[in-house]
Scaffold this motif. Structure first.
Motif, PDB file in Angstrom:
ATOM      1  N   CYS A  23       0.835  -1.193   0.000  1.00 14.90           N
ATOM      2  CA  CYS A  23       0.000   0.000   0.000  1.00 14.90           C
ATOM      3  C   CYS A  23       0.875   1.249   0.000  1.00 14.90           C
ATOM      4  O   CYS A  23       1.835   1.344   0.767  1.00 14.90           O
ATOM      5  CB  CYS A  23      -0.911   0.020   1.227  1.00 14.90           C
ATOM      6  SG  CYS A  23      -2.263  -1.181   1.148  1.00 14.90           S
ATOM      7  N   VAL A  24       0.536   2.184  -0.866  1.00 18.28           N
ATOM      8  CA  VAL A  24       1.189   3.490  -0.899  1.00 18.28           C
ATOM      9  C   VAL A  24       0.171   4.499  -0.398  1.00 18.28           C
ATOM     10  O   VAL A  24      -0.825   4.772  -1.062  1.00 18.28           O
ATOM     11  CB  VAL A  24       1.665   3.854  -2.317  1.00 18.28           C
ATOM     12  CG1 VAL A  24       2.321   5.240  -2.315  1.00 18.28           C
ATOM     13  CG2 VAL A  24       2.636   2.804  -2.842  1.00 18.28           C
ATOM     14  N   GLU A 122       2.648  -3.727   4.841  1.00 20.25           N
ATOM     15  CA  GLU A 122       3.519  -3.139   3.815  1.00 20.25           C
ATOM     16  C   GLU A 122       2.926  -1.800   3.420  1.00 20.25           C
ATOM     17  O   GLU A 122       2.074  -1.707   2.541  1.00 20.25           O
ATOM     18  CB  GLU A 122       3.620  -4.069   2.595  1.00 20.25           C
ATOM     19  CG  GLU A 122       4.257  -5.420   2.890  1.00 20.25           C
ATOM     20  CD  GLU A 122       5.758  -5.314   3.084  1.00 20.25           C
ATOM     21  OE1 GLU A 122       6.347  -4.289   2.677  1.00 20.25           O
ATOM     22  OE2 GLU A 122       6.344  -6.261   3.639  1.00 20.25           O
ATOM     23  N   ILE A 123       3.359  -0.738   4.115  1.00 15.99           N
ATOM     24  CA  ILE A 123       2.812   0.601   3.898  1.00 15.99           C
ATOM     25  C   ILE A 123       3.952   1.563   3.621  1.00 15.99           C
ATOM     26  O   ILE A 123       4.818   1.791   4.484  1.00 15.99           O
ATOM     27  CB  ILE A 123       2.006   1.094   5.119  1.00 15.99           C
ATOM     28  CG1 ILE A 123       0.947   0.063   5.538  1.00 15.99           C
ATOM     29  CG2 ILE A 123       1.346   2.443   4.803  1.00 15.99           C
ATOM     30  CD1 ILE A 123       0.281   0.385   6.866  1.00 15.99           C
ATOM     31  N   LEU A 124       3.949   2.142   2.433  1.00 20.92           N
ATOM     32  CA  LEU A 124       4.915   3.165   2.064  1.00 20.92           C
ATOM     33  C   LEU A 124       4.203   4.517   2.018  1.00 20.92           C
ATOM     34  O   LEU A 124       3.000   4.581   1.760  1.00 20.92           O
ATOM     35  CB  LEU A 124       5.538   2.858   0.697  1.00 20.92           C
ATOM     36  CG  LEU A 124       6.196   1.490   0.543  1.00 20.92           C
ATOM     37  CD1 LEU A 124       6.720   1.311  -0.880  1.00 20.92           C
ATOM     38  CD2 LEU A 124       7.316   1.291   1.553  1.00 20.92           C
ATOM     39  N   ILE A 125       4.944   5.575   2.251  1.00 18.14           N
ATOM     40  CA  ILE A 125       4.377   6.921   2.249  1.00 18.14           C
ATOM     41  C   ILE A 125       4.659   7.580   0.903  1.00 18.14           C
ATOM     42  O   ILE A 125       5.823   7.736   0.505  1.00 18.14           O
ATOM     43  CB  ILE A 125       4.971   7.774   3.383  1.00 18.14           C
ATOM     44  CG1 ILE A 125       4.694   7.137   4.746  1.00 18.14           C
ATOM     45  CG2 ILE A 125       4.436   9.199   3.316  1.00 18.14           C
ATOM     46  CD1 ILE A 125       3.233   7.030   5.109  1.00 18.14           C
ATOM     47  N   GLY A 126       3.582   7.970   0.207  1.00 19.28           N
ATOM     48  CA  GLY A 126       3.737   8.536  -1.129  1.00 19.28           C
ATOM     49  C   GLY A 126       3.245   9.967  -1.233  1.00 19.28           C
ATOM     50  O   GLY A 126       2.347  10.402  -0.499  1.00 19.28           O
ATOM     51  N   GLU A 243       8.515   4.494   5.385  1.00 14.09           N
ATOM     52  CA  GLU A 243       7.819   3.221   5.539  1.00 14.09           C
ATOM     53  C   GLU A 243       7.254   3.114   6.947  1.00 14.09           C
ATOM     54  O   GLU A 243       7.913   3.472   7.928  1.00 14.09           O
ATOM     55  CB  GLU A 243       8.785   2.073   5.268  1.00 14.09           C
ATOM     56  CG  GLU A 243       8.169   0.698   5.356  1.00 14.09           C
ATOM     57  CD  GLU A 243       9.133  -0.399   4.901  1.00 14.09           C
ATOM     58  OE1 GLU A 243       8.789  -1.580   5.049  1.00 14.09           O
ATOM     59  OE2 GLU A 243      10.234  -0.059   4.406  1.00 14.09           O
ATOM     60  N   VAL A 244       6.037   2.611   7.073  1.00 15.37           N
ATOM     61  CA  VAL A 244       5.376   2.451   8.363  1.00 15.37           C
ATOM     62  C   VAL A 244       5.747   1.100   8.953  1.00 15.37           C
ATOM     63  O   VAL A 244       5.781   0.086   8.256  1.00 15.37           O
ATOM     64  CB  VAL A 244       3.843   2.557   8.204  1.00 15.37           C
ATOM     65  CG1 VAL A 244       3.137   2.337   9.541  1.00 15.37           C
ATOM     66  CG2 VAL A 244       3.457   3.928   7.628  1.00 15.37           C
ATOM     67  N   TYR A 245       6.039   1.101  10.242  1.00 15.80           N
ATOM     68  CA  TYR A 245       6.305  -0.165  10.932  1.00 15.80           C
ATOM     69  C   TYR A 245       5.908  -0.041  12.389  1.00 15.80           C
ATOM     70  O   TYR A 245       5.501   1.029  12.846  1.00 15.80           O
ATOM     71  CB  TYR A 245       7.767  -0.577  10.784  1.00 15.80           C
ATOM     72  CG  TYR A 245       8.737   0.178  11.649  1.00 15.80           C
ATOM     73  CD1 TYR A 245       9.400  -0.455  12.701  1.00 15.80           C
ATOM     74  CD2 TYR A 245       9.004   1.532  11.431  1.00 15.80           C
ATOM     75  CE1 TYR A 245      10.298   0.235  13.498  1.00 15.80           C
ATOM     76  CE2 TYR A 245       9.902   2.224  12.217  1.00 15.80           C
ATOM     77  CZ  TYR A 245      10.546   1.573  13.257  1.00 15.80           C
ATOM     78  OH  TYR A 245      11.426   2.259  14.043  1.00 15.80           O
ATOM     79  N   PHE A 246       6.003  -1.142  13.136  1.00 15.73           N
ATOM     80  CA  PHE A 246       5.559  -1.158  14.528  1.00 15.73           C
ATOM     81  C   PHE A 246       6.728  -1.377  15.468  1.00 15.73           C
ATOM     82  O   PHE A 246       7.592  -2.214  15.226  1.00 15.73           O
ATOM     83  CB  PHE A 246       4.514  -2.262  14.751  1.00 15.73           C
ATOM     84  CG  PHE A 246       3.985  -2.314  16.160  1.00 15.73           C
ATOM     85  CD1 PHE A 246       3.013  -1.410  16.573  1.00 15.73           C
ATOM     86  CD2 PHE A 246       4.460  -3.241  17.071  1.00 15.73           C
ATOM     87  CE1 PHE A 246       2.523  -1.433  17.874  1.00 15.73           C
ATOM     88  CE2 PHE A 246       3.978  -3.279  18.374  1.00 15.73           C
ATOM     89  CZ  PHE A 246       3.006  -2.375  18.769  1.00 15.73           C
TER      90      PHE A 246
END
Length: 263
Positions: A23-24, A122-126, A243-246
């Motif tokens: 996901c972007v 899986e999250i990227l910042i766009g 990138e998002v993470y925990f």
């Protein structure tokens, strides 16, 4: 030839979790553009929160180590509990090298939290700032996962309605996604949502007019942040891919996956 599927979720609540995907996340006016800008300014990490006061009260060390707070009210103005808002013009004038930032916005950070809590890892910042870089990484990661690429628009009114500026930005990102896919000998497969975003690009003669016509653009005029409209349309000025993470210590965070995060 193999295919690479692209689709767009016009609001976070539309995301499907039934198949592997990258996901972007896009909140082009202004949260995701601000995140890219903060990392370009040397920010070490960003903590996403729904309540900056609660986060600070739970982590006394944040108050002692110079952690900054970026937060806005529902009307887009700066929160009284923050040093700055996600205004691109204000961020560009700040010194934040090596600084941690606690961040809350009306739509963008909420969308990131919503995606993660729904099971998307899986999250990227766009944004337009990092359009080429983020889509190259998204396609590469999707190949590894044997999955697809979904651009998720943060939307407006706490993610409950679609946002013109986000959907337009998604259309631009899809162009770079196509380039990245073809470079890997993959045939792009456009879902209807992706086709809608791509067709939107033909309606406006340029990005600035599209963003000015959006509800987000109206908000920028109302809170006297008109400069942010033009700044948010600057394309490929960064190779940063957040990138998002925990983290067990800090919760949901954002790091620059193209750099080394400060410990």
């Amino acid at each position: 030839m193999n295919e690479m599927k692209f689709e767009v979720a016009f609001m976070p609540k539309e995301i499907k979790t039934t198949h592997p995907q990258v996901c972007v996340l896009v909140d082009v006016l202004r949260a995701t553009s601000a995140i890219v800008t903060m990392f370009e300014k040397g920010c070490s990490e960003i903590i996403l929160t729904e309540d900056e006061l609660k986060t600070l009260s739970e982590r006394a060390d944040y108050l002692q180590d110079g952690t900054l707070v970026c937060a806005e009210e529902h009307d887009g103005s700066i929160s009284p509990h923050a040093q700055f808002s996600p205004s691109l013009s204000s961020i560009r004038s700040m010194g934040m090298a090596g600084k941690r930032v606690v961040m809350r916005t009306t739509n963008g950070t909420l969308a990131g939290l919503t995606l993660w809590n729904s099971g998307i890892e899986e999250i990227l910042i766009g944004s337009l700032h990092n359009a080429k870089a983020v889509m190259e990484k998204a396609v590469s990661r999707a190949i590894e996962l044997k999955g697809s690429v979904t651009i998720v628009c943060a939307g407006r009114e706490n993610g409950q309605i679609a946002a013109l500026d986000d959907v337009y930005c998604a259309g631009v990102l899809l162009q770079y996604g196509e380039e990245a896919a073809r470079a890997q000998n993959l045939v792009p497969l456009w879902k209807d949502s992706a086709k809608i975003s791509r067709h939107l690009l033909s309606i406006y003669p340029n990005k600035v007019l599209a963003f000015e016509d959006s509800g987000s653009g109206e908000t920028m005029r109302r809170i006297d942040c008109i400069e942010d409209i033009g700044l948010s349309t600057e394309e490929n000025i960064s190779t940063c891919v957040p990138e998002v993470y925990f983290s067990k210590e800090d919760g949901i965070k954002v790091k620059n996956s193209n750099g080394v995060m400060a410990k």
